[in-house]
Design a protein around this motif. Structure first.
Motif, short mmCIF file in Angstrom:
data_model
loop_
_atom_site.label_atom_id
_atom_site.label_comp_id
_atom_site.label_asym_id
_atom_site.label_seq_id
_atom_site.Cartn_x
_atom_site.Cartn_y
_atom_site.Cartn_z
N PHE A 155 -11.09 -2.54 0.03
CA PHE A 155 -10.20 -3.60 -0.46
C PHE A 155 -11.00 -4.87 -0.78
O PHE A 155 -10.81 -5.48 -1.83
CB PHE A 155 -9.12 -3.91 0.58
N PHE B 99 -1.32 -0.79 -4.30
CA PHE B 99 -2.48 0.09 -4.22
C PHE B 99 -2.07 1.46 -3.69
O PHE B 99 -1.18 1.56 -2.83
CB PHE B 99 -3.55 -0.50 -3.29
N PRO C 261 2.75 1.40 5.21
CA PRO C 261 2.66 1.91 3.85
C PRO C 261 3.94 2.58 3.39
O PRO C 261 4.78 2.97 4.21
CB PRO C 261 1.53 2.93 3.96
N LEU D 177 -9.09 4.66 -3.22
CA LEU D 177 -8.14 3.56 -3.33
C LEU D 177 -7.97 3.23 -4.80
O LEU D 177 -8.93 2.89 -5.49
CB LEU D 177 -8.64 2.36 -2.55
N LEU E 62 0.84 -1.19 0.00
CA LEU E 62 0.00 0.00 0.00
C LEU E 62 0.88 1.24 0.00
O LEU E 62 1.79 1.38 0.82
CB LEU E 62 -0.91 0.02 1.24
N LEU F 229 -2.61 -7.40 3.68
CA LEU F 229 -1.77 -6.19 3.75
C LEU F 229 -0.81 -6.23 4.92
O LEU F 229 0.07 -5.37 5.03
CB LEU F 229 -2.63 -4.94 3.84
N LEU G 292 -3.45 4.91 -1.84
CA LEU G 292 -4.54 5.47 -1.04
C LEU G 292 -4.39 6.98 -0.92
O LEU G 292 -3.36 7.48 -0.47
CB LEU G 292 -4.54 4.85 0.36
#
Length: 219
Positions: free
Chosen positions: A203, A79, A25, A124, A5, A214, A81
């Motif tokens: 998600f 991904f 992240p 997202l 992420l 994650l 965010l």
């Protein structure tokens, strides 16, 4: 294999929330001019944006601002965010005050009215394989009640701490302002700037990714 992420934000609060939820992240500064983005969209619509529209717009803008970015020379693969928050009181949509005088005026209003709603937007974006695919958005809101005996001296001291100057609504529930907020109706993490339950739902429902995917493999 852990799903990666990327957080398109410089918010320490959002980073802390994700870390507390077991996610580490990769940070990327989106560099979005928030005031300009809102002004352009308001001009296009021919009216001011409401609070939900504002946080949704800016969350998406931040996520999309890092499309094609690299980290340490490598393309982002995972991904992205984007998140944004705004406080609504008496129909006013309040972002970051930046200036002490503005923060003081906002706290005087909050002390007088006694309550307001904090909105947090999430976008997202699927950027797996180094290229952008689909994105999904959601907002979360929480109603806050402020102490009914706030004094001018308390407000002045809080503003002097400079904590409220660069946060939506001029307060942080996880900081010095926690003593002045007596009740929260809604997801507590949404007040900090990111709803962990909303992110989990994005998600799962839109990308088929389970939350524990994650987490680091050694958790």
């Amino acid at each position: 294999m852990t799903v990666r992420l990327y957080l398109a934000s410089t918010s320490p609060a959002r980073l802390s929330l994700l870390r507390a939820a077991g996610i580490e992240p990769v940070l990327i500064s989106p560099g979005v001019d928030e005031d300009e983005a809102v002004a352009v969209e308001s001009l296009r619509l021919g009216r001011p944006l409401d609070a939900v529209e504002t946080v949704s717009l800016l969350a998406r803008a931040k996520a999309e601002a890092v499309i094609g970015a690299t980290v340490d020379g490598e393309p982002i693969d995972g991904f992205v965010l984007g998140g944004d928050s705004a406080f609504e009181i008496e129909g006013d949509v309040l972002g970051k005050p930046h200036e002490p005088a503005v923060a003081t005026a906002r706290w005087a209003q909050m002390a007088r009215v006694g309550h307001g709603v904090l909105h947090s937007g999430h976008h997202l974006l699927d950027h797996r394989g180094g290229v952008p695919h689909q994105g999904a958005s959601a907002t979360a809101s929480a109603r806050l009640t402020f102490a009914d005996d706030l004094t001018d001296a308390e407000i002045a001291a809080y503003v002097a701490s400079r904590e409220p100057l660069e946060v939506a609504g001029a307060f942080t529930i996880d900081g010095l302002a926690s003593a002045f907020i007596t009740d929260i109706e809604g997801t507590p993490s949404a007040v900090v700037g990111l709803s962990i339950p909303v992110l989990r739902r994005l998600f799962r429902q839109h990308f088929g990714v389970e939350w524990h995917e994650l987490w680091p493999t050694d958790l």
